[in-house]
Design an enzyme around this catalytic site. Structure first.
Site, PDB file in Angstrom:
ATOM      1  N   HIS A 311      25.187  59.406  93.319  1.00  0.00           N
ATOM      2  CA  HIS A 311      24.241  59.318  94.435  1.00  0.00           C
ATOM      3  C   HIS A 311      23.760  60.719  94.775  1.00  0.00           C
ATOM      4  O   HIS A 311      24.538  61.670  94.710  1.00  0.00           O
ATOM      5  CB  HIS A 311      24.916  58.681  95.660  1.00  0.00           C
ATOM      6  N   ASP A 368      25.264  49.824  94.972  1.00  0.00           N
ATOM      7  CA  ASP A 368      24.874  48.785  94.016  1.00  0.00           C
ATOM      8  C   ASP A 368      26.005  48.315  93.109  1.00  0.00           C
ATOM      9  O   ASP A 368      25.848  47.344  92.377  1.00  0.00           O
ATOM     10  CB  ASP A 368      23.719  49.304  93.131  1.00  0.00           C
TER      11      ASP A 368
HETATM   12  N1  ACO Z   1      26.226  58.225  84.806  1.00  0.00           N
HETATM   13  C1  ACO Z   1      26.409  59.344  84.079  1.00  0.00           C
HETATM   14  N2  ACO Z   1      26.062  60.598  84.490  1.00  0.00           N
HETATM   15  C2  ACO Z   1      25.499  60.699  85.695  1.00  0.00           C
HETATM   16  C3  ACO Z   1      25.275  59.577  86.515  1.00  0.00           C
HETATM   17  C4  ACO Z   1      25.664  58.308  86.039  1.00  0.00           C
HETATM   18  N3  ACO Z   1      25.465  57.201  86.773  1.00  0.00           N
HETATM   19  N4  ACO Z   1      24.671  59.975  87.656  1.00  0.00           N
HETATM   20  C5  ACO Z   1      24.527  61.308  87.575  1.00  0.00           C
HETATM   21  N5  ACO Z   1      25.033  61.754  86.394  1.00  0.00           N
HETATM   22  C6  ACO Z   1      25.135  63.152  85.935  1.00  0.00           C
HETATM   23  C7  ACO Z   1      23.790  63.694  85.475  1.00  0.00           C
HETATM   24  O1  ACO Z   1      23.598  63.492  84.087  1.00  0.00           O
HETATM   25  C8  ACO Z   1      23.928  65.157  85.830  1.00  0.00           C
HETATM   26  O2  ACO Z   1      24.766  65.760  84.867  1.00  0.00           O
HETATM   27  P1  ACO Z   1      24.538  67.320  84.461  1.00  0.00           P
HETATM   28  O3  ACO Z   1      24.769  68.096  85.721  1.00  0.00           O
HETATM   29  O4  ACO Z   1      25.535  67.573  83.390  1.00  0.00           O
HETATM   30  O5  ACO Z   1      23.110  67.409  83.979  1.00  0.00           O
HETATM   31  C9  ACO Z   1      24.718  65.126  87.150  1.00  0.00           C
HETATM   32  O6  ACO Z   1      25.491  63.922  87.094  1.00  0.00           O
HETATM   33  C10 ACO Z   1      23.851  65.119  88.393  1.00  0.00           C
HETATM   34  O7  ACO Z   1      22.922  64.047  88.269  1.00  0.00           O
HETATM   35  P2  ACO Z   1      21.441  64.090  88.792  1.00  0.00           P
HETATM   36  O8  ACO Z   1      20.601  63.173  87.982  1.00  0.00           O
HETATM   37  O9  ACO Z   1      20.983  65.529  88.918  1.00  0.00           O
HETATM   38  O10 ACO Z   1      21.639  63.529  90.255  1.00  0.00           O
HETATM   39  P3  ACO Z   1      20.518  62.929  91.177  1.00  0.00           P
HETATM   40  O11 ACO Z   1      20.959  63.197  92.553  1.00  0.00           O
HETATM   41  O12 ACO Z   1      19.172  63.416  90.789  1.00  0.00           O
HETATM   42  O13 ACO Z   1      20.555  61.362  90.839  1.00  0.00           O
HETATM   43  C11 ACO Z   1      21.110  59.081  90.856  1.00  0.00           C
HETATM   44  C12 ACO Z   1      21.183  60.416  91.616  1.00  0.00           C
HETATM   45  C13 ACO Z   1      19.660  58.790  90.456  1.00  0.00           C
HETATM   46  C14 ACO Z   1      21.571  57.983  91.800  1.00  0.00           C
HETATM   47  C15 ACO Z   1      22.028  59.147  89.624  1.00  0.00           C
HETATM   48  O14 ACO Z   1      23.360  59.361  90.021  1.00  0.00           O
HETATM   49  C16 ACO Z   1      21.909  57.913  88.734  1.00  0.00           C
HETATM   50  O15 ACO Z   1      21.023  57.862  87.877  1.00  0.00           O
HETATM   51  N6  ACO Z   1      22.801  56.888  88.933  1.00  0.00           N
HETATM   52  C17 ACO Z   1      22.704  55.634  88.174  1.00  0.00           C
HETATM   53  C18 ACO Z   1      21.637  54.747  88.778  1.00  0.00           C
HETATM   54  C19 ACO Z   1      22.069  54.185  90.100  1.00  0.00           C
HETATM   55  O16 ACO Z   1      23.153  53.677  90.275  1.00  0.00           O
HETATM   56  N7  ACO Z   1      21.145  54.241  91.067  1.00  0.00           N
HETATM   57  C20 ACO Z   1      21.361  53.694  92.410  1.00  0.00           C
HETATM   58  C21 ACO Z   1      21.493  54.791  93.416  1.00  0.00           C
HETATM   59  S1  ACO Z   1      21.843  54.170  95.021  1.00  0.00           S
HETATM   60  C22 ACO Z   1      20.359  53.576  95.554  1.00  0.00           C
HETATM   61  O17 ACO Z   1      19.309  54.063  95.237  1.00  0.00           O
HETATM   62  C23 ACO Z   1      20.384  52.455  96.388  1.00  0.00           C
END
Ligand code: ACO
Length: 441
Positions: A311, A368
């Protein structure tokens, strides 16, 4: 350099021979922000913040989130208390009006919700023309913008009319959602009933048919109420920011919410609940191997992320996920269901939370992760999960849109950019000549 003067803090630096001084502002919970409104005027600089990770776009008195401590409050009330003690309709009132309703206000609100629950008969025809496989989120967004064509009195926007618009939207979104489901399964629409409360009404419109009455189970109704409360608002997330941005141009509430629904649809936002259950289904088909999925999520070149994990704000367990997990256990126990998905979810969570990759990045289950299992237990099909999220989030969108509208500080939303394209060039020389363009068909 950080300074304090006459009780007010400010940050000061010099750039290109110019001295820049920007105030630091403090929220009610002690969070601090640099007010950069005069940054460009004083320094000629703008800020660059992809994904607006460090950018506060407004002051808001609706929802407080502490992502480090896993705290979520609506209008000051902890989410745990609201889930325990309230119905969704009361929380909707709280978000929109700023306080929980007194008994007479609750009655008036319910009365308005009932009065505005039907959609114009002509709107029924719209459903007929969508293909059966149409995603309900597309239908939902199109129907919400269509409401503005049927209810033009919105434009005068007095307080009383705005109240009607708000309840109209809250009530009709639920009817539209249920109709889009009925259309997708080829069954006749079931009309809302004044006899039923908000969540009962929705379940009845979804699952009743001319040949079989829907048996209302109070525990299922309660679980749905709680899930909707969990989704009701969450600060300046992608869809809420969209609602505010569209509203900032002066667009009406229906137009702004229709845009918010589209933003919610994406798999990184509200669409993740559908993605989570599809991921669980894949794991089950694959013999229940959760390690494989974890390894895949860790591989950057896979393009795969563990759905329902991570998140932008929470770097600890999402309090909504904790509550959803409990609702999920209670409901499955009540229904006497042992769910293979719940088993997969718990094993996946346990393994991921022990894995360095997830620990280092602060990745925990988000809202979720467990909600899809609950929706499925209620009987809601997978492609309707994000619609359920939208019904839950609607009061938050409305409250944020109203707050934005009343905020004298706000202007039309219009971020800047850092241009990185070509320098000025002309036809002839390195550029294209009209004669080349004509022959390059
Ligand atoms: N699985 C694997 N790796 C992940 C995940 C995940 N679910 N989420 C983040 N990471 C990693 C990224 O690859 C990144 O790694 P790095 O630093 O080595 O490059 C690091 O964690 C940070 O991730 P970001 O994408 O920079 O974080 P951001 O805050 O932009 O994204 C998000 C947040 C979109 C929710 C992300 O965690 C994600 O894609 N999760 C999966 C989708 C999801 O569950 N979305 C629902 C969110 S809750 C909502 O909207 C109601």
């Amino acid at each position: 350099m950080n300074r304090r003067e006459h009780g007010g803090e400010y940050i000061e630096f010099s750039y290109d021979g110019r001295s820049v001084r920007l105030p630091i502002v403090t929220g009610t919970e002690g969070d601090k922000a640099i007010d950069i409104r005069d940054l460009r005027k004083q320094s000629g600089l703008i800020t660059l913040d992809p994904g607006l990770v460090n950018t506060g776009s407004c002051r808001s008195g609706i929802t407080y989130i502490d992502g480090e401590r896993g705290i979520l409050r609506y209008r000051g009330y902890p989410i745990e208390d609201l889930v325990e003690n309230c119905e969704f309709v009361e929380v909707a009132y709280l978000l929109v009006h700023g306080a929980l309703p007194k008994a007479d206000e609750r009655e008036h609100f319910s009365d308005l919700l009932n009065r505005h629950s039907m959609i114009h008969e002509d709107m029924r025809n719209f459903f007929r023309n969508y293909p059966e496989h149409a995603h309900p989120m597309a239908v939902l967004s199109a129907m919400v913008i269509s409401l503005s064509t049927f209810y033009p009195e919105l434009e005068s926007s007095s307080d009383e009319e705005m109240d009607i618009t708000v309840t109209r939207l809250l009530s009709k979104l639920r009817t539209i959602a249920a109709f889009s489901y009925k259309k997708s399964v080829g069954e006749p629409f079931v009309y809302p009933s004044h006899r039923l409360r908000y969540c009962e009404n929705f379940l009845n419109m979804m699952f009743s048919s001319p040949v079989v009455d829907y048996q209302i189970d109070p525990k299922v109704v309660r679980a749905l109420d709680q899930l909707l409360i969990l989704h009701a608002d969450h600060g300046q997330n992608c869809s809420t920011s969209t609602v505010r941005l569209v509203g900032s141009s002066g667009a009406n509430l229906y137009a702004s919410v229709a845009a918010g629904i589209c933003a919610l649809w994406g798999h990184l936002h509200g669409g993740a609940n559908q993605g989570v259950v599809e991921m669980f289904e894949r794991i089950i088909r694959d013999g229940g191997n959760v390690d494989k999925v974890i390894e895949l999520a860790k591989r950057k070149d896979s393009g795969f992320r563990l759905m329902g994990f991570g998140h932008r704000v929470y770097k600890t367990y999402d309090p909504r996920a904790r509550l959803a997990k409990k609702v999920c256990h209670d409901l499955l126990e009540h229904l006497g269901k042992s769910d293979a998905m719940l088993d997969i979810a718990m094993r996946l969570e346990e393994k991921a939370l022990k894995d360095d990759y997830f620990i280092e990045r602060g990745l925990y289950p988000n809202v979720d992760f467990y909600t899809g299992i609950i929706f499925q237990a209620i009987g809601i099909p997978t492609n309707m999960f994000t619609v359920m999220f939208a019904i839950g989030r609607l009061p938050g969108w409305i409250a944020q849109w109203l707050e934005h509208r009343a905020d004298r500080e706000q202007k039309i939303g219009r971020p800047r950019q850092l241009y990185v394209g070509p320098h000025e060039h002309h036809f002839g020389g390195g550029g294209h000549r009209p004669s080349e363009r004509a022959s390059a068909k």
